[in-house]
Motif scaffolding. Structure first.
Motif, mmCIF file in Angstrom:
data_model
loop_
_atom_site.group_PDB
_atom_site.id
_atom_site.type_symbol
_atom_site.label_atom_id
_atom_site.label_comp_id
_atom_site.label_asym_id
_atom_site.label_seq_id
_atom_site.Cartn_x
_atom_site.Cartn_y
_atom_site.Cartn_z
ATOM 1 N N MET A 25 0.845 -1.198 0.000
ATOM 2 C CA MET A 25 0.000 0.000 0.000
ATOM 3 C C MET A 25 0.879 1.245 0.000
ATOM 4 O O MET A 25 1.836 1.340 0.777
ATOM 5 C CB MET A 25 -0.904 0.011 1.244
ATOM 6 N N PRO A 26 0.608 2.193 -0.880
ATOM 7 C CA PRO A 26 1.430 3.413 -0.897
ATOM 8 C C PRO A 26 1.378 4.134 0.449
ATOM 9 O O PRO A 26 0.376 4.066 1.164
ATOM 10 C CB PRO A 26 0.778 4.255 -1.998
ATOM 11 N N ASP A 27 2.461 4.789 0.806
ATOM 12 C CA ASP A 27 2.525 5.545 2.049
ATOM 13 C C ASP A 27 1.969 6.947 1.824
ATOM 14 O O ASP A 27 2.612 7.793 1.197
ATOM 15 C CB ASP A 27 3.970 5.625 2.545
ATOM 16 N N HIS A 28 0.744 7.165 2.325
ATOM 17 C CA HIS A 28 0.106 8.470 2.175
ATOM 18 C C HIS A 28 0.236 9.313 3.450
ATOM 19 O O HIS A 28 -0.491 10.273 3.626
ATOM 20 C CB HIS A 28 -1.380 8.293 1.843
ATOM 21 N N SER A 29 1.174 8.920 4.322
ATOM 22 C CA SER A 29 1.233 9.544 5.642
ATOM 23 C C SER A 29 1.311 11.060 5.587
ATOM 24 O O SER A 29 0.708 11.747 6.398
ATOM 25 C CB SER A 29 2.438 9.004 6.423
ATOM 26 N N PHE A 30 2.102 11.598 4.645
ATOM 27 C CA PHE A 30 2.286 13.039 4.588
ATOM 28 C C PHE A 30 1.490 13.671 3.456
ATOM 29 O O PHE A 30 1.651 14.853 3.176
ATOM 30 C CB PHE A 30 3.773 13.365 4.438
ATOM 31 N N ASP A 31 0.644 12.904 2.820
ATOM 32 C CA ASP A 31 -0.177 13.420 1.722
ATOM 33 C C ASP A 31 -1.574 13.709 2.258
ATOM 34 O O ASP A 31 -2.464 12.877 2.178
ATOM 35 C CB ASP A 31 -0.230 12.412 0.579
ATOM 36 N N PHE A 32 -1.747 14.898 2.796
ATOM 37 C CA PHE A 32 -3.022 15.240 3.410
ATOM 38 C C PHE A 32 -4.049 15.720 2.385
ATOM 39 O O PHE A 32 -5.207 15.925 2.738
ATOM 40 C CB PHE A 32 -2.807 16.296 4.493
ATOM 41 N N ASP A 33 -3.631 15.890 1.153
ATOM 42 C CA ASP A 33 -4.579 16.299 0.118
ATOM 43 C C ASP A 33 -5.409 15.136 -0.417
ATOM 44 O O ASP A 33 -6.361 15.348 -1.164
ATOM 45 C CB ASP A 33 -3.835 16.963 -1.052
ATOM 46 N N HIS A 34 -5.043 13.923 -0.053
ATOM 47 C CA HIS A 34 -5.784 12.748 -0.500
ATOM 48 C C HIS A 34 -6.070 11.864 0.705
ATOM 49 O O HIS A 34 -5.282 11.807 1.653
ATOM 50 C CB HIS A 34 -4.992 11.968 -1.546
ATOM 51 N N ALA A 35 -7.188 11.196 0.676
ATOM 52 C CA ALA A 35 -7.575 10.330 1.784
ATOM 53 C C ALA A 35 -8.337 9.133 1.238
ATOM 54 O O ALA A 35 -8.997 9.231 0.198
ATOM 55 C CB ALA A 35 -8.442 11.094 2.796
ATOM 56 N N PRO A 36 -8.278 7.997 1.921
ATOM 57 C CA PRO A 36 -9.016 6.821 1.467
ATOM 58 C C PRO A 36 -10.523 7.056 1.537
ATOM 59 O O PRO A 36 -11.011 7.862 2.338
ATOM 60 C CB PRO A 36 -8.593 5.734 2.461
ATOM 61 N N ASP A 37 -11.262 6.348 0.704
ATOM 62 C CA ASP A 37 -12.715 6.352 0.773
ATOM 63 C C ASP A 37 -13.139 5.563 2.011
ATOM 64 O O ASP A 37 -12.807 4.380 2.143
ATOM 65 C CB ASP A 37 -13.287 5.707 -0.494
ATOM 66 N N ARG A 38 -13.861 6.208 2.914
ATOM 67 C CA ARG A 38 -14.244 5.559 4.167
ATOM 68 C C ARG A 38 -15.667 5.021 4.151
ATOM 69 O O ARG A 38 -16.132 4.490 5.165
ATOM 70 C CB ARG A 38 -14.059 6.540 5.339
ATOM 71 N N HIS A 39 -16.363 5.145 3.050
ATOM 72 C CA HIS A 39 -17.697 4.551 2.960
ATOM 73 C C HIS A 39 -17.604 3.031 3.115
ATOM 74 O O HIS A 39 -16.672 2.387 2.612
ATOM 75 C CB HIS A 39 -18.341 4.867 1.604
ATOM 76 N N ASN A 40 -18.566 2.477 3.840
ATOM 77 C CA ASN A 40 -18.675 1.020 4.003
ATOM 78 C C ASN A 40 -17.439 0.403 4.650
ATOM 79 O O ASN A 40 -17.031 -0.715 4.302
ATOM 80 C CB ASN A 40 -18.949 0.351 2.648
ATOM 81 N N THR A 41 -16.876 1.135 5.591
ATOM 82 C CA THR A 41 -15.739 0.601 6.361
ATOM 83 C C THR A 41 -16.085 0.470 7.844
ATOM 84 O O THR A 41 -15.188 0.262 8.660
ATOM 85 C CB THR A 41 -14.512 1.517 6.210
ATOM 86 N N GLY A 42 -17.362 0.605 8.189
ATOM 87 C CA GLY A 42 -17.753 0.582 9.599
ATOM 88 C C GLY A 42 -17.417 1.868 10.321
ATOM 89 O O GLY A 42 -17.265 1.876 11.549
ATOM 90 N N SER A 43 -17.335 2.964 9.599
ATOM 91 C CA SER A 43 -16.964 4.257 10.162
ATOM 92 C C SER A 43 -18.186 4.947 10.766
ATOM 93 O O SER A 43 -19.183 5.167 10.088
ATOM 94 C CB SER A 43 -16.367 5.141 9.055
ATOM 95 N N LEU A 44 -18.072 5.336 12.027
ATOM 96 C CA LEU A 44 -19.122 6.127 12.660
ATOM 97 C C LEU A 44 -19.339 7.424 11.892
ATOM 98 O O LEU A 44 -20.474 7.818 11.599
ATOM 99 C CB LEU A 44 -18.741 6.432 14.108
ATOM 100 N N LYS A 45 -18.264 8.076 11.536
ATOM 101 C CA LYS A 45 -18.325 9.389 10.904
ATOM 102 C C LYS A 45 -19.047 9.335 9.561
ATOM 103 O O LYS A 45 -19.883 10.206 9.260
ATOM 104 C CB LYS A 45 -16.902 9.920 10.719
#
Length: 405
Positions: A1-21
């Protein structure tokens, strides 16, 4: 998996991951399935950014091992937290003075239940994170409110200060003496980072009235450039003996789901009482994923955190810029810490119910309603800045399109 630690302009899709938010948003705010599918959540305080690579690597090592038995006593993690507190905040504490528990909210609830009796008075400074009031009420205690004074800063923006005369009165509790003060430092939702002078005055008043100080410092690593956090218990040995400090990597490193916080209690009697209660409740073994993520964050997360807060500062500026241009009547409180923006929509002349309906159902944006933080928050909205800037801009523009009509 690519390291996105310092890439705050992109984020994973959190739909259907059991996310409260993301996944519970529709149910919690009465959105239709169509609305929920496109709504932008700016409410609950977790971020959409992946945690630092060191944190994710620690989880991966556990997962790869494949055996998830009872963890050790957590001493290695406590040492890492103590080292972080010393190097990041200048607060030297004995690792043995840290007690693990699942959440900071649990520490508030346990502190009130342990060190009060039903009917005792507990002081909170409103507007405030909703579990503060709930912790007092659920313990059968009386809520003694010390509303923050709303004023303006040098630039004319809304700004919170403590009303120390009113705090003195609240702590006196009609001669009975409030048993506990629940302090939020830095402040949620306003983002104030209390100064050393302010905290010193708080401590002086609490010592005067014999009030135990319980300091929620879960946001203390989330400092915008130019601001420094002072740990309440670091003020003096006398203050430390009357303070329970709650800390966690959950907010700063986006690991609330790992289920670990610590209370730091330097007084032996208070600590023994708290530990005995944890044992009596069966809270004996910290979450092993919480231990791993917290240790990794404290040992290796500093550079990531610095980059994060520079990005959050840019998001805070975006809120000021977009709302200042599109909705110039609204008032934005400039955060000094946290990744939260507290915005006053009163000048638009809308009742809060109408404001929320327009924002949620017409703009497709879901912030936290101000009234949930107490009556002083009605007409305000809390916006979560912990998301990619493009998504935040879309949310702000949507709100402006609807509210600017």
């Amino acid at each position: 998996m690519p390291d996105h630690s310092f890439d705050f302009d992109h984020a994973p899709d959190r739909h259907n991951t059991g996310s409260l938010k993301w996944d519970d948003m529709g149910r919690m705010f009465n959105l239709s399935p169509q609305e929920a599918a496109t709504a932008i959540p700016l409410w609950v305080a977790d971020m959409d950014f992946p945690s630092p690579s060191a944190v994710r690597d620690a989880v991966a090592r556990l997962a790869d091992h494949g055996v998830f038995g009872y963890p050790a006593d957590g001493s290695v993690c406590r040492e890492a937290v103590s080292h972080w507190l010393a190097t990041r905040h200048g607060w030297t504490v004995n690792p043995r003075h840290l007690l693990p528990l699942p959440t900071v909210v649990a520490s508030l609830c346990l502190s009130v239940r342990l060190f009060t009796r039903p009917g005792d008075g507990v002081v909170i400074q409103t507007p405030i994170y909703p579990p503060f009031r709930a912790a007092v009420q659920d313990a059968g205690c009386r809520v003694l409110t010390n509303p923050l004074a709303l004023t303006t800063d040098a630039d004319g923006n809304p700004f919170y200060e403590m009303d120390f005369d009113a705090l003195d009165t609240a702590l006196a509790d009609g001669g009975r003496g409030a048993k506990v003060l629940l302090l939020c430092s830095p402040h949620n939702p306003g983002g104030r980072v209390w100064t050393r002078a302010e905290l010193t005055r708080v401590a002086e008043l609490c010592l005067k009235h014999g009030t135990l100080m319980v300091s929620d410092e879960i946001h203390h690593d989330l400092l915008l450039p130019g601001h420094t956090h002072t740990v309440l218990a670091s003020l003096s040995p006398e203050v430390a003996e009357r303070t329970i400090t709650a800390v966690s990597a959950a907010k700063a490193f986006n690991v609330p789901g790992a289920g670990l916080a610590h209370v730091v209690i330097e007084d032996d009697t208070l600590r023994r009482t708290f530990r005995a209660e944890l044992t009596g409740l069966g809270i004996r073994h910290p979450n092993m994923f919480g231990l791993a993520t917290t240790e990794a964050a404290c040992r290796h997360g500093g550079p990531w955190l610095d980059a994060l807060m520079a990005y959050i500062a840019g998001n805070a500026a975006l809120v000021r810029d977009v709302l200042g241009q599109r909705l110039p009547a609204v008032r934005v409180m400039q955060p000094q810490g946290t990744y939260l923006s507290w915005v006053d929509f009163h000048p638009l002349g809308l009742a809060e119910a109408d404001l929320l309906h327009r924002v949620r159902h017409e703009a497709g944006v879901v912030p936290s309603p101000g009234s949930s933080f107490g009556p002083e928050g009605e007409g305000w909205l809390r916006l979560n800045l912990g998301c990619p800037r493009a998504l935040l801009r879309t949310a702000l523009e949507r709100m402006a399109d609807v509210l600017g009509k």
